[in-house]
Design a protein around this motif. Structure first.
Motif, PDB file in Angstrom:
ATOM      1  N   LEU A 150      32.763  18.484  44.377  1.00  0.00           N
ATOM      2  CA  LEU A 150      32.065  19.577  43.067  1.00  0.00           C
ATOM      3  C   LEU A 150      34.000  18.327  42.184  1.00  0.00           C
ATOM      4  CD1 LEU A 150      29.806  22.105  43.330  1.00  0.00           C
ATOM      5  CD2 LEU A 150      29.310  19.754  43.142  1.00  0.00           C
ATOM      6  N   PRO A 151      32.875  18.148  40.911  1.00  0.00           N
ATOM      7  CA  PRO A 151      34.424  17.743  40.382  1.00  0.00           C
ATOM      8  C   PRO A 151      34.898  19.167  39.943  1.00  0.00           C
ATOM      9  CG  PRO A 151      32.650  16.464  38.982  1.00  0.00           C
ATOM     10  CD  PRO A 151      31.707  17.570  40.212  1.00  0.00           C
ATOM     11  N   SER A 152      34.909  20.585  39.410  1.00  0.00           N
ATOM     12  CA  SER A 152      34.604  21.657  39.207  1.00  0.00           C
ATOM     13  C   SER A 152      33.930  22.989  40.107  1.00  0.00           C
ATOM     14  CB  SER A 152      34.287  22.001  37.577  1.00  0.00           C
ATOM     15  OG  SER A 152      34.898  21.351  36.960  1.00  0.00           O
ATOM     16  N   PRO A 153      34.747  22.795  40.921  1.00  0.00           N
ATOM     17  CA  PRO A 153      33.814  23.692  42.183  1.00  0.00           C
ATOM     18  C   PRO A 153      34.322  25.304  42.190  1.00  0.00           C
ATOM     19  CG  PRO A 153      35.907  22.986  43.105  1.00  0.00           C
ATOM     20  CD  PRO A 153      35.566  22.271  41.911  1.00  0.00           C
ATOM     21  N   PRO A 154      32.792  25.469  42.344  1.00  0.00           N
ATOM     22  CA  PRO A 154      32.726  27.114  41.661  1.00  0.00           C
ATOM     23  C   PRO A 154      33.216  28.239  42.507  1.00  0.00           C
ATOM     24  CG  PRO A 154      30.225  26.785  42.864  1.00  0.00           C
ATOM     25  CD  PRO A 154      31.222  25.255  42.774  1.00  0.00           C
ATOM     26  N   LEU A 155      33.704  27.203  44.223  1.00  0.00           N
ATOM     27  CA  LEU A 155      34.569  28.946  45.041  1.00  0.00           C
ATOM     28  C   LEU A 155      35.418  27.264  45.229  1.00  0.00           C
ATOM     29  CD1 LEU A 155      35.183  31.083  45.919  1.00  0.00           C
ATOM     30  CD2 LEU A 155      32.912  29.890  48.429  1.00  0.00           C
ATOM     31  N   THR A 156      36.106  28.331  45.618  1.00  0.00           N
ATOM     32  CA  THR A 156      37.524  26.587  46.837  1.00  0.00           C
ATOM     33  C   THR A 156      38.280  27.564  48.066  1.00  0.00           C
ATOM     34  OG1 THR A 156      39.339  27.707  45.954  1.00  0.00           O
ATOM     35  CG2 THR A 156      38.816  26.247  43.952  1.00  0.00           C
ATOM     36  N   ARG A 157      38.345  26.823  48.536  1.00  0.00           N
ATOM     37  CA  ARG A 157      39.279  27.020  50.192  1.00  0.00           C
ATOM     38  C   ARG A 157      40.256  28.162  49.641  1.00  0.00           C
ATOM     39  NH1 ARG A 157      43.229  25.814  53.132  1.00  0.00           N
ATOM     40  NH2 ARG A 157      43.136  26.122  55.392  1.00  0.00           N
ATOM     41  N   ASP A 158      41.071  27.765  48.405  1.00  0.00           N
ATOM     42  CA  ASP A 158      41.846  28.961  47.967  1.00  0.00           C
ATOM     43  C   ASP A 158      42.344  30.633  47.624  1.00  0.00           C
ATOM     44  OD1 ASP A 158      44.911  26.687  48.680  1.00  0.00           O
ATOM     45  OD2 ASP A 158      43.372  25.653  47.181  1.00  0.00           O
ATOM     46  N   GLN A 159      41.281  30.072  47.020  1.00  0.00           N
ATOM     47  CA  GLN A 159      39.856  31.720  45.934  1.00  0.00           C
ATOM     48  C   GLN A 159      39.703  32.091  48.242  1.00  0.00           C
ATOM     49  OE1 GLN A 159      37.359  29.802  43.810  1.00  0.00           O
ATOM     50  NE2 GLN A 159      38.147  29.721  42.342  1.00  0.00           N
ATOM     51  N   VAL A 160      38.660  31.988  48.783  1.00  0.00           N
ATOM     52  CA  VAL A 160      38.438  33.018  49.566  1.00  0.00           C
ATOM     53  C   VAL A 160      39.931  32.962  50.697  1.00  0.00           C
ATOM     54  CG1 VAL A 160      37.390  31.814  52.210  1.00  0.00           C
ATOM     55  CG2 VAL A 160      36.483  30.697  49.953  1.00  0.00           C
ATOM     56  N   ILE A 161      40.881  32.325  51.326  1.00  0.00           N
ATOM     57  CA  ILE A 161      41.639  32.950  51.556  1.00  0.00           C
ATOM     58  C   ILE A 161      42.703  33.736  51.016  1.00  0.00           C
ATOM     59  CG2 ILE A 161      44.068  31.389  52.355  1.00  0.00           C
ATOM     60  CD1 ILE A 161      43.413  28.812  52.117  1.00  0.00           C
ATOM     61  N   LEU A 162      42.451  33.869  49.342  1.00  0.00           N
ATOM     62  CA  LEU A 162      43.179  34.895  48.948  1.00  0.00           C
ATOM     63  C   LEU A 162      42.153  36.206  49.034  1.00  0.00           C
ATOM     64  CD1 LEU A 162      43.633  33.123  45.319  1.00  0.00           C
ATOM     65  CD2 LEU A 162      45.414  34.106  47.371  1.00  0.00           C
ATOM     66  N   LEU A 163      40.930  36.448  49.277  1.00  0.00           N
ATOM     67  CA  LEU A 163      39.760  36.640  49.411  1.00  0.00           C
ATOM     68  C   LEU A 163      40.050  37.646  50.729  1.00  0.00           C
ATOM     69  CD1 LEU A 163      37.007  36.450  47.335  1.00  0.00           C
ATOM     70  CD2 LEU A 163      38.583  38.268  46.931  1.00  0.00           C
ATOM     71  N   GLU A 164      40.680  37.282  52.179  1.00  0.00           N
ATOM     72  CA  GLU A 164      40.769  37.316  52.632  1.00  0.00           C
ATOM     73  C   GLU A 164      42.290  38.319  53.359  1.00  0.00           C
ATOM     74  OE1 GLU A 164      41.316  34.235  55.820  1.00  0.00           O
ATOM     75  OE2 GLU A 164      39.360  33.163  55.034  1.00  0.00           O
ATOM     76  N   THR A 165      42.678  39.040  52.550  1.00  0.00           N
ATOM     77  CA  THR A 165      44.123  39.490  52.710  1.00  0.00           C
ATOM     78  C   THR A 165      44.313  40.563  51.335  1.00  0.00           C
ATOM     79  OG1 THR A 165      45.814  38.049  51.765  1.00  0.00           O
ATOM     80  CG2 THR A 165      45.076  38.709  54.366  1.00  0.00           C
ATOM     81  N   ASP A 166      44.664  41.794  51.899  1.00  0.00           N
ATOM     82  CA  ASP A 166      44.455  42.850  50.696  1.00  0.00           C
ATOM     83  C   ASP A 166      45.538  41.875  49.496  1.00  0.00           C
ATOM     84  OD1 ASP A 166      43.753  44.586  51.688  1.00  0.00           O
ATOM     85  OD2 ASP A 166      44.889  45.494  52.947  1.00  0.00           O
ATOM     86  N   ASN A 167      45.329  42.164  47.841  1.00  0.00           N
ATOM     87  CA  ASN A 167      46.305  41.772  47.197  1.00  0.00           C
ATOM     88  C   ASN A 167      46.366  42.836  46.359  1.00  0.00           C
ATOM     89  OD1 ASN A 167      46.509  40.337  43.915  1.00  0.00           O
ATOM     90  ND2 ASN A 167      46.343  38.728  46.084  1.00  0.00           N
ATOM     91  N   ILE A 168      47.312  43.695  46.922  1.00  0.00           N
ATOM     92  CA  ILE A 168      47.797  44.805  46.002  1.00  0.00           C
ATOM     93  C   ILE A 168      49.769  44.644  45.603  1.00  0.00           C
ATOM     94  CG2 ILE A 168      45.930  46.204  46.989  1.00  0.00           C
ATOM     95  CD1 ILE A 168      47.793  47.073  48.783  1.00  0.00           C
ATOM     96  N   VAL A 169      49.997  45.618  45.027  1.00  0.00           N
ATOM     97  CA  VAL A 169      51.637  46.244  44.275  1.00  0.00           C
ATOM     98  C   VAL A 169      52.117  47.068  46.014  1.00  0.00           C
ATOM     99  CG1 VAL A 169      52.946  46.536  42.618  1.00  0.00           C
ATOM    100  CG2 VAL A 169      51.212  45.765  41.910  1.00  0.00           C
ATOM    101  N   GLY A 170      53.287  45.888  46.171  1.00  0.00           N
ATOM    102  CA  GLY A 170      53.956  46.597  47.267  1.00  0.00           C
ATOM    103  C   GLY A 170      54.242  48.080  46.882  1.00  0.00           C
ATOM    104  N   GLU A 171      54.809  48.691  47.699  1.00  0.00           N
ATOM    105  CA  GLU A 171      55.604  49.611  47.792  1.00  0.00           C
ATOM    106  C   GLU A 171      56.977  50.551  47.521  1.00  0.00           C
ATOM    107  OE1 GLU A 171      55.687  51.867  51.339  1.00  0.00           O
ATOM    108  OE2 GLU A 171      53.190  52.019  51.800  1.00  0.00           O
TER     109      GLU A 171
END
Length: 295
Positions: A251-272
């Motif tokens: 699609l020209p503007s996909p509502p979901l991309t592979r990169d977005q899925v990968i980003l949601l596979e791991t925690d995304n939080i500030v380092g200690e």
């Protein structure tokens, strides 16, 4: 205000626009360097805003946008590759070009990256962001790197997607919804960047996350509670999400991309050990309050 004239590359974007508004209210002369002309009205601004059409892939355009500036901000973002625009061209090559020319001109630079950047990531987007950081550090060692978490705010993509899920009869979760996220309000990040410029900070790295760390499933539940609905929530394996994103890629503007899925596979939080909002005297907002109260 230490800086009087600032060039903001990507100044018409979701984050860049907020920074431009904040700087203009503080009395700065702001040059908005973007591919497309725009309009940013700041009624209470004591500074000025000038638009300059700029292609960050063109060295002459970058030089013209930096002419006469005291500092520069690279807030250019590309989340989906399209129409000849690649992650490598924007997040690596253009980032290095801006950093190199800013360094040659003796300008301070704030470079926007993201939490969790990693040159070994499965995500081409994340790898490019990491390579861009490295390129900036090599060409402009005094640059400040800002790594925000997932941005939220008025008309943002992330909280809007959560509210959209609340309308479904069945809500699919990414995996079991256990990924921990620390979404950050776009205005808080803009304020942090403005203070970095105002205080003349150089050579630092800041990781900017909101006041709360939440599991994805808890954010979905908050959106459902706010909507007064409680449909079933169904875990969906990440492998299926990756397969779906591959189908949507046509699609020209996909509502979901592979990169977005990968980003949601791991925690995304500030380092200690990271420098955070606290070093700048800012108390960030929490996405849960935004979902329930709109602020």
């Amino acid at each position: 205000m230490t800086t009087q004239r600032v060039t903001v590359f990507g100044g018409t974007g979701f984050l860049g626009r907020r920074l431009v508004e904040r700087l203009a209210r503080a009395g700065c002369a702001v040059i908005v360097a973007a591919r497309h002309d725009g309009e940013i009205a700041v009624p209470d601004a004591s500074g000025t805003i000038v638009f300059r059409r700029t292609d960050v892939r063109d060295a002459d355009d970058v030089a013209a946008a930096l002419d006469g500036a005291d500092a520069a901000v690279n807030a250019v973002s590309l989340y989906v590759e399209r129409h000849g625009l690649s992650f490598e061209a924007i997040h690596v090559d253009a980032a290095a070009r801006i950093a190199r020319q800013a360094a040659e001109a003796g300008l301070r630079l704030v470079h926007v990256s993201g939490i969790g950047v990693d040159t070994r990531s499965d995500s081409a987007y994340v790898r490019a962001r990491a390579a861009g950081e490295n390129a900036v550090r090599q060409t402009h060692p005094d640059a400040v790197v800002v790594r925000p978490s997932v941005l939220f705010g008025p008309d943002d993509a992330f909280s809007s997607s959560l509210r959209m899920l609340a309308r479904l009869p069945v809500v699919p979760l990414f995996g079991r919804g256990e990924t921990r996220l620390q979404p950050v309000h776009v205005d808080d990040v803009a304020e942090a960047m403005a203070r970095i410029l105002e205080r003349g900070i150089t050579g630092a790295t800041f990781e900017l996350g909101g006041s709360g760390v939440h599991r994805y499933r808890d954010l979905v539940r908050a959106a459902l509670d706010a909507a007064g609905r409680h449909p079933p929530r169904v875990p969906v394996p990440f492998a299926l999400w990756r397969a779906l994103s591959a189908l949507l890629a046509v699609l020209p503007s996909p509502p979901l991309t592979r990169d977005q899925v990968i980003l949601l596979e791991t925690d995304n939080i500030v380092g200690e050990q990271a420098q955070t909002f606290a070093a700048l005297g800012i108390e960030p907002r929490d996405l849960l309050r935004f979902l329930t109260q709109g602020r």
